[in-house]
Write an enzyme that holds these catalytic residues in place. Structure first.
Site, short mmCIF file in Angstrom:
data_model
loop_
_atom_site.label_atom_id
_atom_site.label_comp_id
_atom_site.label_asym_id
_atom_site.label_seq_id
_atom_site.Cartn_x
_atom_site.Cartn_y
_atom_site.Cartn_z
N VAL A 152 0.85 -1.19 0.00
CA VAL A 152 0.00 0.00 0.00
C VAL A 152 0.89 1.24 0.00
CG1 VAL A 152 -1.69 1.32 1.34
CG2 VAL A 152 -1.88 -1.17 1.25
N ALA B 109 4.60 4.12 2.74
CA ALA B 109 4.08 2.86 2.18
C ALA B 109 4.25 1.76 3.21
CB ALA B 109 4.84 2.50 0.91
N LYS B 110 3.63 0.64 2.98
CA LYS B 110 3.84 -0.53 3.83
C LYS B 110 3.40 -1.76 3.05
CE LYS B 110 5.28 -1.30 8.13
NZ LYS B 110 6.16 -0.47 8.98
N GLY B 111 3.94 -2.92 3.45
CA GLY B 111 3.53 -4.16 2.82
C GLY B 111 3.41 -5.26 3.85
#
Ligand code: NAD
Length: 416
Positions: A60, A105-107
């Site tokens: 994201v 962002a992050k995942g």
């Protein structure tokens, strides 16, 4: 550990508070309140027994107005889209407060990495990297380690991305091993940042560090390095915990012994010279400083009134719910919010990215000295915003962050 409220709802409520306070322009508010991009992937992985398992993962990107996006990759069974969206939004604010030229962002992948073999984890990481390679890159979105991932995971990601590109692309991820372009000091950077802001918070509260006691929830990358570095500064660490529970010794734990024990046994369970406590009990111990360094939603309206710590330093992302925040503020607890307290990691990740792009590497002393300066400056910036606006530290941090990102949004305007 309870699950608690939806982390993205929490993140939006925290943002709304700052947007209301700043009387933010409605266009900027609409844009910043949601995430910009969501990629959901379902991908097959060859398991050791010959079977194939399907895994779900996310990447994201919340906001890219200030530069490429940046944020970690989490491997945990409770990873969900709302959690990854919240973590991505928090990264945007963190980068803004620290003046790092990144968006957030992050995942994450829904998996318990402890239940996979090394070979299976490598397969999973390489396939996940391939799936998200359409949106990551050294100039677009740069992952890093988070819960359940580490330098080895980043090495597999860097290698997979590089194989696709046909050349080595070290700057695509940070938190890599030193041998392939990692930075000195990155492994312990988040813990070092937690240590630095804890000392700043003690100074502000006029508490001599040698008289302070600390409890740390979570003994992974962030928790263990925070505990070790605080102990090295002469602060007495009396309790630590991991997913198996906690250990408590009011006279102080010998942290090097605890580290040796966990390296040997993989858990704190069974450590001698301390009494056992649950994770819930640890949060309510009579200590000067509490460092939650595990997962979200640990300090809620159910336990906030019983917290005895004078200072909370949020090593974890999102450990405190908005209801708990209100209770803690009423009690006069000084909370150093996640977006300020745990940004040492992304700060040294920024140094790593810059070094990779320049192919020129800095010494550990240079890294630590620069980190120290940025942590202290950011703490001072948030503290002076708190004092000049007469608000709590979280709202002050959000005022700094949202203002900075909204200025960028305004300068770029809306395309087309
Ligand atoms: P990690 O995987 O290295 O360690 C997590 C720790 O939490 C482990 O000790 C684990 O046993 C414990 N834990 C897991 N589930 C738990 C539970 N239900 N109850 C109690 N403890 C539990 O992860 P990490 O990298 O140290 O991350 C911890 C927190 O810090 C997360 O919120 C993460 O987003 C945040 N953070 C990490 C970094 C980083 O550089 N790694 C940077 C900023 C923020």
């Amino acid at each position: 550990m309870e699950h608690g409220p939806d982390p993205f709802v929490t993140a939006q409520r925290q943002f709304d508070r700052a947007a209301d306070y700043l009387n933010l322009d409605p266009a900027a508010r609409t844009v910043l309140r949601d995430v910009q991009r969501v990629l959901e992937v379902n991908f097959p992985v060859h398991m050791d027994d010959g079977s194939i398992r399907l895994f779900k993962g996310y990447r994201v990107q919340h906001n890219m107005h200030r530069g490429p996006t940046k944020g970690g990759i989490r491997y945990h069974p409770s990873v969900s889209l709302p959690e990854v969206k919240a973590l991505a939004m928090w990264m945007t604010w963190k980068n803004a407060i620290f003046h790092l030229p990144f968006g957030g962002a992050k995942g994450g992948v829904v998996v318990d990495p402890k239940k996979l073999s090394t070979h299976e984890l490598e397969n999973l990481t390489r396939r996940f990297t391939s799936e998200i390679s359409i949106i990551i890159g050294p100039e677009s979105d740069i992952p890093a380690p988070d819960v359940g991932t580490n330098a080895q995971t980043m090495a597999w990601m860097m290698d997979t991305y590089s194989m696709h590109a046909g050349r080595s692309v070290p700057a695509v991820v940070t938190g890599k091993p030193i041998s392939i372009g990692g930075s000195q000091g990155r492994e312990e950077a988040t813990g070092r940042g937690v240590m630095i802001v804890t000392l700043e918070a003690l100074k502000h509260s006029q508490i001599d560090p040698s008289t302070a006691t600390v409890a740390v929830q979570g003994f992974g990358n962030v928790g263990s390095n925070s505990a070790r570095l605080l102990a090295e500064q002469g602060v007495k660490v009396v309790a630590v915990s991991d997913v198996s529970g906690g250990i408590y010794n009011p006279a102080g734990l010998n942290i090097p012994d605890v580290l040796r024990y966990t390296q040997e046994h993989g858990t704190l369970k069974g450590f001698r010279n301390a009494q056992s406590v649950t994770n819930d009990q640890l949060l309510e111990l009579p200590v000067t400083v509490l460092v939650p360094a595990a997962l979200e939603n640990q300090i809620t309206d159910r336990n906030a009134a019983r917290i005895q710590a004078k200072i909370i330093v949020e090593g974890a992302n999102g450990p405190t719910t908005p209801e708990a925040d209100a209770i803690l503020n009423d009690k006069g607890v000084f909370v150093v919010p996640d977006v300020l307290a745990n940004a040492g990691g992304v700060t040294v990740s920024y140094f790593e990215w810059v070094q990779d792009l320049q192919h020129f590497f800095w010494s550990e002393d240079e890294i630590n000295e620069r980190l120290h300066r940025i942590m202290r400056d950011s703490f001072a910036r948030v503290l002076s915003t708190k004092e000049s606006n007469d608000v709590d530290m979280r709202l002050a941090a959000y005022i700094v962050a949202v203002r900075t990102v909204a200025d960028a949004t305004d300068a770029r305007s809306i395309y087309p």
